[in-house]
Write an enzyme that holds these catalytic residues in place. Structure first.
Site, PDB file in Angstrom:
ATOM      1  N   ASN A 209       0.721  -1.163  -0.025  1.00  0.00           N
ATOM      2  CA  ASN A 209      -0.013   0.051   0.055  1.00  0.00           C
ATOM      3  C   ASN A 209       0.848   1.137   0.090  1.00  0.00           C
ATOM      4  OD1 ASN A 209       0.442  -1.360   2.790  1.00  0.00           O
ATOM      5  ND2 ASN A 209      -0.566   0.794   3.357  1.00  0.00           N
ATOM      6  N   HIS A 302      -5.169  -4.495  10.391  1.00  0.00           N
ATOM      7  CA  HIS A 302      -5.590  -5.112   9.238  1.00  0.00           C
ATOM      8  C   HIS A 302      -6.347  -6.293   9.014  1.00  0.00           C
ATOM      9  CE1 HIS A 302      -2.928  -1.994   8.029  1.00  0.00           C
ATOM     10  NE2 HIS A 302      -1.896  -2.453   8.664  1.00  0.00           N
ATOM     11  N   HIS A 329       2.463  -6.292   5.335  1.00  0.00           N
ATOM     12  CA  HIS A 329       1.274  -5.451   5.623  1.00  0.00           C
ATOM     13  C   HIS A 329       1.152  -5.111   7.477  1.00  0.00           C
ATOM     14  CE1 HIS A 329      -1.711  -2.821   4.795  1.00  0.00           C
ATOM     15  NE2 HIS A 329      -2.905  -3.610   4.871  1.00  0.00           N
TER      16      HIS A 329
END
Length: 438
Positions: A209, A302, A329
């Site tokens: 991201n 997440h 992540h």
């Protein structure tokens, strides 16, 4: 006019940063180490900087570097003895603009064919220092270093120093490289930070991201990432640098994109089907997959972000007999049992979350309690992993915490490939229908 432009940039970035913070999970991060500082050094405008290498098809390597001189040539001289260059590779170059920032000239040159397990000495553009690289072996054993979510902090340096003590052939990075986050000069400093490592061993990366960096109507997504970190997508039949595959020493590795379309009729899904149809488990008995957002995650951070991609792609990857999946992540480490469809399954892949490379945001310390039955080991510490493929059937996975000296293994497990197991028997018809279907 320039002041108005800068004000517009600041306002745009402020909105984007506020939105990302508002959407973040409300877990508490510990205090991170300071961001590294890179003092300015005067260099020749044609001197190669940010040198890194990546695999580029069978027996070939791509050399990437940046120069400030727009007229610098894109060739690489190389050979097997220091200072003696018997071969020459011609390449291409690109550059990009990002609001007020203009990149240097970014060179991409493929060299080869190269001999396996061999040290080559090379020079970029006819100037600057000599570098050296070592090509991966052609057969087992082979060792991969694995670390995601690197960034540019003291923890990043610690991770890289630990990895440097590992006798690895290829570095795998499942997304979030520089944490530039719109500040383009941080891509340059990241390139300088990793050059001592990435110029010697190939780095195979996929996007996270923090690589998106899009500004609506002004800057396209991934322009910095795609310009600087060109992977072998064309060599593997992909139309996008965001997903591709490569083969090395008996391993077929698939790098997927969590932030590009993955629906059943998307280009990425169709490419994945085509790539899996070409996998020869006799030539590459190990099948591994990397992408950024985890599907199996017992951390509070997440949660459910990978559900959509999982729903579309897990059945296909399960039917194909994938052995291991690596993600990032979540800024912590976690290893699962073999899993599929939300529960333990001896015929599914092992999932490993390894987003603990050293990012500036710190660690994600809060986990679900009790742990799901499929979660074997989890810990919020910075570190890296090492995957040693010993032969066609056995591999050793170890995770190394940064707080420990390199020889200590904080987590380890021996893995058996699914290639000769009962799991793949009887799946051929199911897989054929999935690969041949619409």
């Amino acid at each position: 006019m320039e002041k108005c432009g800068r004000l517009l940039l600041l306002l745009t970035l402020s909105v984007l940063i506020f939105a990302s913070v508002a959407a973040a999970d409300d877990y508490i991060r510990p205090k991170p180490r300071q961001t590294l500082q890179f003092p300015w050094k005067q260099k020749s405008s044609s001197q190669p900087e940010q040198v890194h290498i990546s695999l580029a098809g069978d027996k070939h390597m791509r050399v990437t570097w940046v120069t400030n001189d727009k007229s610098s040539p894109s060739f690489v001289e190389y050979g097997t003895s220091p200072g003696k260059y018997s071969y020459l590779g011609q390449g291409e170059s690109t550059s990009y603009s990002y609001i007020f920032y203009k990149s240097g000239k970014i060179h991409h040159t493929v060299i080869g064919p190269l001999e396996a397990d061999t040290v080559y000495y090379y020079r970029c553009g006819g100037e600057g220092p000599e570098f050296h690289l070592k090509t991966p072996p052609a057969q087992f054993p082979i060792t991969f270093a694995v670390a995601g979510d690197l960034g540019q902090t003291g923890w990043t340096k610690s991770t890289l120093d630990h990895i440097d003590q590992c006798k690895y052939a290829v570095h795998l990075l499942p997304g979030d490289l520089s944490y530039a986050d719109y500040m383009q000069h941080k891509w340059d400093s990241f390139g300088e930070l990793v050059q001592p490592f990435a110029s010697v061993r190939p780095w195979m990366v996929t996007q996270g991201n923090h690589e998106k960096e899009s500004i609506p109507f002004i800057v396209d997504e991934f322009v910095s990432y795609n310009s600087r970190w060109k992977m072998p997508y064309e060599e593997s039949g992909s139309s996008s640098n965001l997903y591709y595959s490569f083969e090395v020493a008996g391993v077929h590795a698939i790098m997927l994109g969590s932030y590009t379309d993955y629906e059943r009729y998307s280009d990425q899904y169709n490419w994945l089907k085509a790539d899996l149809s070409k996998v020869d488990r006799e030539r590459t008995p190990w099948l591994i997959v990397l992408f950024h957002v985890p599907w199996y995650n017992s951390n509070d951070a997440h949660q459910h972000e990978g559900d959509g991609m999982m729903a579309e792609m897990e059945p296909l990857l399960y039917a194909s007999g994938v052995d291991l999946m690596f993600t990032g992540h979540v800024h912590a480490y976690e290893r699962t049992k073999r899993v599929n469809n939300g529960k333990s399954d001896p015929c599914g892949p092992v999932h490993i979350t390894i987003g603990d490379g050293g990012n500036r945001e710190g660690l994600a310390r809060n986990y679900k309690d009790p742990a799901p039955e499929w979660s074997v080991f989890r810990e919020a510490s910075f570190g890296h992993g090492e995957l040693q493929m010993v032969n066609s059937t056995h591999a050793l996975w170890t995770w190394h915490r940064n707080d420990d000296d390199e020889p200590k293994r904080s987590d380890e497990v021996w893995l058996n490939s699914l290639v000769n197991s009962e799991c793949l028997k009887g799946r051929h018809e199911e897989l054929r229908k999935m690969l041949m279907g619409p």
